[in-house]
Design a protein around this motif. Structure first.
Motif, short mmCIF file in Angstrom:
data_model
loop_
_atom_site.label_atom_id
_atom_site.label_comp_id
_atom_site.label_asym_id
_atom_site.label_seq_id
_atom_site.Cartn_x
_atom_site.Cartn_y
_atom_site.Cartn_z
N THR A 353 0.83 -1.21 0.00
CA THR A 353 0.00 0.00 0.00
C THR A 353 0.86 1.25 0.00
O THR A 353 0.59 2.22 -0.73
CB THR A 353 -0.93 0.00 1.22
OG1 THR A 353 -1.73 -1.18 1.22
CG2 THR A 353 -1.84 1.22 1.20
N LEU A 354 1.92 1.23 0.81
CA LEU A 354 2.84 2.37 0.87
C LEU A 354 3.53 2.59 -0.47
O LEU A 354 3.64 3.72 -0.95
CB LEU A 354 3.88 2.13 1.97
CG LEU A 354 4.93 3.23 2.17
CD1 LEU A 354 4.26 4.52 2.62
CD2 LEU A 354 5.97 2.79 3.19
N LYS A 355 3.95 1.49 -1.09
CA LYS A 355 4.61 1.59 -2.39
C LYS A 355 3.66 2.13 -3.44
O LYS A 355 4.04 2.97 -4.28
CB LYS A 355 5.13 0.21 -2.79
CG LYS A 355 5.93 0.19 -4.08
CD LYS A 355 6.44 -1.20 -4.38
CE LYS A 355 7.22 -1.22 -5.70
NZ LYS A 355 7.73 -2.58 -6.00
N ARG A 356 2.41 1.67 -3.40
CA ARG A 356 1.42 2.13 -4.38
C ARG A 356 1.09 3.61 -4.19
O ARG A 356 0.97 4.35 -5.17
CB ARG A 356 0.15 1.28 -4.24
CG ARG A 356 -0.89 1.56 -5.31
CD ARG A 356 -2.00 0.53 -5.29
NE ARG A 356 -2.73 0.53 -4.03
CZ ARG A 356 -2.64 -0.42 -3.11
NH1 ARG A 356 -1.85 -1.46 -3.32
NH2 ARG A 356 -3.34 -0.36 -2.00
N LYS A 357 0.97 4.05 -2.94
CA LYS A 357 0.69 5.46 -2.68
C LYS A 357 1.85 6.35 -3.10
O LYS A 357 1.66 7.43 -3.64
CB LYS A 357 0.36 5.67 -1.19
CG LYS A 357 -1.02 5.18 -0.78
CD LYS A 357 -1.28 5.48 0.68
CE LYS A 357 -2.70 5.10 1.07
NZ LYS A 357 -3.69 6.00 0.44
N ARG A 358 3.08 5.90 -2.83
CA ARG A 358 4.25 6.67 -3.22
C ARG A 358 4.35 6.77 -4.74
O ARG A 358 4.68 7.82 -5.30
CB ARG A 358 5.49 5.99 -2.65
CG ARG A 358 6.82 6.65 -3.00
CD ARG A 358 7.00 7.97 -2.28
NE ARG A 358 6.84 9.12 -3.13
CZ ARG A 358 7.05 10.36 -2.75
NH1 ARG A 358 7.41 10.61 -1.51
NH2 ARG A 358 6.88 11.36 -3.57
N LYS A 359 4.07 5.66 -5.42
CA LYS A 359 4.10 5.65 -6.88
C LYS A 359 3.04 6.57 -7.46
O LYS A 359 3.30 7.30 -8.43
CB LYS A 359 3.90 4.22 -7.38
CG LYS A 359 4.07 4.04 -8.87
CD LYS A 359 3.96 2.57 -9.26
CE LYS A 359 4.15 2.38 -10.75
NZ LYS A 359 4.09 0.95 -11.13
N TYR A 360 1.85 6.56 -6.86
CA TYR A 360 0.77 7.43 -7.33
C TYR A 360 1.13 8.89 -7.14
O TYR A 360 0.86 9.74 -8.00
CB TYR A 360 -0.51 7.08 -6.58
CG TYR A 360 -1.75 7.71 -7.15
CD1 TYR A 360 -2.21 7.38 -8.42
CD2 TYR A 360 -2.48 8.65 -6.42
CE1 TYR A 360 -3.35 7.96 -8.95
CE2 TYR A 360 -3.62 9.23 -6.95
CZ TYR A 360 -4.05 8.88 -8.21
OH TYR A 360 -5.17 9.48 -8.72
N LEU A 361 1.77 9.21 -6.01
CA LEU A 361 2.21 10.58 -5.77
C LEU A 361 3.32 10.98 -6.74
O LEU A 361 3.35 12.13 -7.21
CB LEU A 361 2.68 10.72 -4.32
CG LEU A 361 3.25 12.07 -3.88
CD1 LEU A 361 2.22 13.18 -4.07
CD2 LEU A 361 3.70 12.01 -2.43
N ASN A 362 4.22 10.05 -7.03
CA ASN A 362 5.30 10.34 -7.98
C ASN A 362 4.76 10.70 -9.37
O ASN A 362 5.34 11.53 -10.06
CB ASN A 362 6.23 9.13 -8.10
CG ASN A 362 7.08 8.93 -6.85
OD1 ASN A 362 7.26 9.86 -6.06
ND2 ASN A 362 7.59 7.74 -6.67
N LEU A 363 3.66 10.07 -9.77
CA LEU A 363 3.09 10.36 -11.08
C LEU A 363 2.68 11.82 -11.20
O LEU A 363 2.86 12.44 -12.26
CB LEU A 363 1.88 9.46 -11.33
CG LEU A 363 2.18 7.97 -11.54
CD1 LEU A 363 0.88 7.17 -11.63
CD2 LEU A 363 3.01 7.75 -12.79
N TYR A 364 2.15 12.40 -10.14
CA TYR A 364 1.77 13.81 -10.16
C TYR A 364 3.01 14.71 -10.22
O TYR A 364 3.02 15.71 -10.96
CB TYR A 364 0.93 14.14 -8.92
CG TYR A 364 -0.50 13.67 -9.01
CD1 TYR A 364 -1.51 14.55 -9.35
CD2 TYR A 364 -0.84 12.34 -8.78
CE1 TYR A 364 -2.84 14.12 -9.44
CE2 TYR A 364 -2.14 11.90 -8.86
CZ TYR A 364 -3.14 12.80 -9.20
OH TYR A 364 -4.44 12.37 -9.30
#
Length: 490
Positions: A353-364
């Motif tokens: 979950t942490l990895k997915r949230k960090r990746k989603y934030l990186n996209l922005y």
């Protein structure tokens, strides 16, 4: 000079418009071919297909513009050099930078236009096209399911699987399903090694047949406290085949242009991204803090006085299990093993979950910096194409086309590579977005300097001369050393 500027601009604009339109057509047709399965057999009207093509054209324009600038600059400068027009202007005292000055101004204008397009038109087109694509896929839910992430399009179900394969793309591998039909959260979980989607045309149900799986359901009453929930029973079972019928009647209708998704990173302008990113980072930091606090609470060891009297009153030995009979020991070990497995699974889930949230934030973050970096691609590729064309002295569509494709593939690969590294947090967002510029800028500077000094692409003669001088100096030093050694011996 004005006549010369007009002539240079005319020589550039004619191949530019031709190459830009050809490249744009190829990119749009490629995108349409990839999306063909979404339209086939869905009863989509020609008007919707034309709108989809229009939005695709708007999306591909920022990508086709730099390729057009690169190719037309190589063709224009190569043709002028091939026809000895550069030699004529140089004999008249006009330098190469002065000749290409109107083209530099035009390229600056195209870069600004590309930035405006990326900041305003591109998000609008992405918003329209993505929502239209999702709405079209809902007419055939099997196509809408994507491997590797939880799919939430189906009512009352969340489905995740590792791979989708088969001739009809209806076979699934390593399936996990959250059944939310009871409206009590994800208390009903079904996993299976294989799955198959069966949907008849016109049916309101999608049948999902699972094979070789496991079923778990935690029975929880509404309004129950945490302590009461922990005491409630759970049921589980292994199965060879399990069938689920999902009602998809709500997906069959609806407006194909309905806008459900509006806040994805590629649908926002720079101003909207700038307003969105701080709140996302704040939520991300809060998530990390909460998970860290929960982890600390879960590993705290209870004090001895909090243990049950049955343990305190018994004589504690080195192995505390000796105080219980065999059946009690087995129960204690099973409970301990179950808690350890649960903790490990929770930690793995929190990590993902942490990895997915960090990746989603990186996209922005990446989208914010890449908008500016990619808008400068017209200017960067011009300073590669223009000097390269004057060096190779070849016009037309042959060699310039090969060089343009090679250079743009290199630029696009480095841009994608940098973005992927930044997406995985291997690089910062700003470095990943500007990586292609950092790598291609030395090439642009080198080619511009060599073209301004009227040097070739590779000066083999000076290279051979340098190597020859190096060997001569080495041999002279050896001779001097040999003479000195002979003098000392005498």
């Amino acid at each position: 000079m004005k006549t010369l500027d007009k002539y240079i601009l005319k020589s550039f604009l004619q191949p530019f418009f031709a190459t830009f339109l050809i490249i744009l057509f190829v990119l749009v047709m490629q995108a349409l071919w990839l999306a063909f399965d979404s339209f086939a057999g869905k009863g989509i009207s020609i008007g919707i297909i034309l709108k989809f093509l229009w939005y695709t054209t708007l999306l591909m324009t920022p990508q086709a513009l730099p390729i057009g600038v690169l190719l037309s600059s190589i063709m224009t400068l190569g043709s002028l050099s091939e026809n000895y027009e550069f030699a004529a202007t140089k004999s008249a005292g006009i330098s190469l930078p002065r000749m290409v000055r109107p083209l530099i101004i035009l390229t600056l204008f195209l870069s600004v236009l590309n930035f405006i397009f990326l900041n305003n038109v591109y998000p609008y087109a992405m918003l329209k096209q993505l929502n239209m694509r999702v709405n079209i896929k809902k007419k055939q839910p099997a196509i809408a399911l994507v491997a590797g992430s939880f799919n939430t399009e189906l009512p009352n179900f969340q489905i995740k699987f590792e791979k989708k394969y088969g001739k009809k793309e209806n076979l699934l591998k390593e399936v996990m399903i959250y059944d939310l039909s009871a409206k009590k959260g994800n208390n009903k979980i079904i996993t299976a090694k294989r799955g198959k989607i069966l949907t008849e045309e016109g049916s309101r149900y999608m049948t999902l047949v699972l094979e070789d799986g496991y079923y778990f359901e935690h029975h929880i009453k509404n309004g129950a406290s945490l302590s009461e929930r922990q005491k409630m029973p759970a049921s589980h079972a292994y199965f060879d085949e399990y069938t689920i019928n999902i009602d998809i009647s709500a997906l069959s209708g609806g407006n194909l242009e309905e806008e459900k998704y509006k806040t994805q990173y590629n649908m926002l302008s720079l101003a909207q991204l700038k307003d969105t990113i701080p709140s996302m980072k704040k939520n991300y930091d809060s998530f990390i803090t909460n998970r860290a606090q929960n982890l600390l609470l879960s590993v705290k060891v209870k004090n001895l006085h909090s243990l049950p009297d049955s343990l305190i009153n018994k004589k504690l030995s080195i192995n505390i299990l000796d105080n219980f009979n065999l059946i009690e020991q087995q129960n204690i070990l099973n409970i301990a093993n179950s808690k350890i497995d649960r903790s490990i699974n929770n930690n793995k889930s929190n990590k993902e979950t942490l990895k997915r949230k960090r990746k989603y934030l990186n996209l922005y973050d990446i989208e914010f910096y890449n908008r500016v970096a990619f808008s400068l691609s017209c200017l960067l590729l011009f300073f590669i194409g223009a000097p390269l064309g004057s060096i190779i002295r070849k016009g037309g569509m042959g060699l310039p086309m090969i060089l343009a494709i090679s250079i743009y593939v290199l630029y696009f690969f480095t841009n994608t590579f940098g973005r992927n590294l930044a997406e995985e947090s291997s690089l910062t967002a700003i470095i990943g977005s500007w990586l292609s510029v950092f790598l291609m800028l030395p090439l642009a500077i080198t080619l511009t300097i060599r073209a301004s000094k009227d040097k070739g692409l590779f000066d083999f003669k000076s290279f051979i001369t340098s190597v020859r001088n190096l060997f001569k100096n080495y041999s002279l030093q050896k001779r001097k050393q040999y003479k000195n050694d002979n003098t000392n011996i005498r």
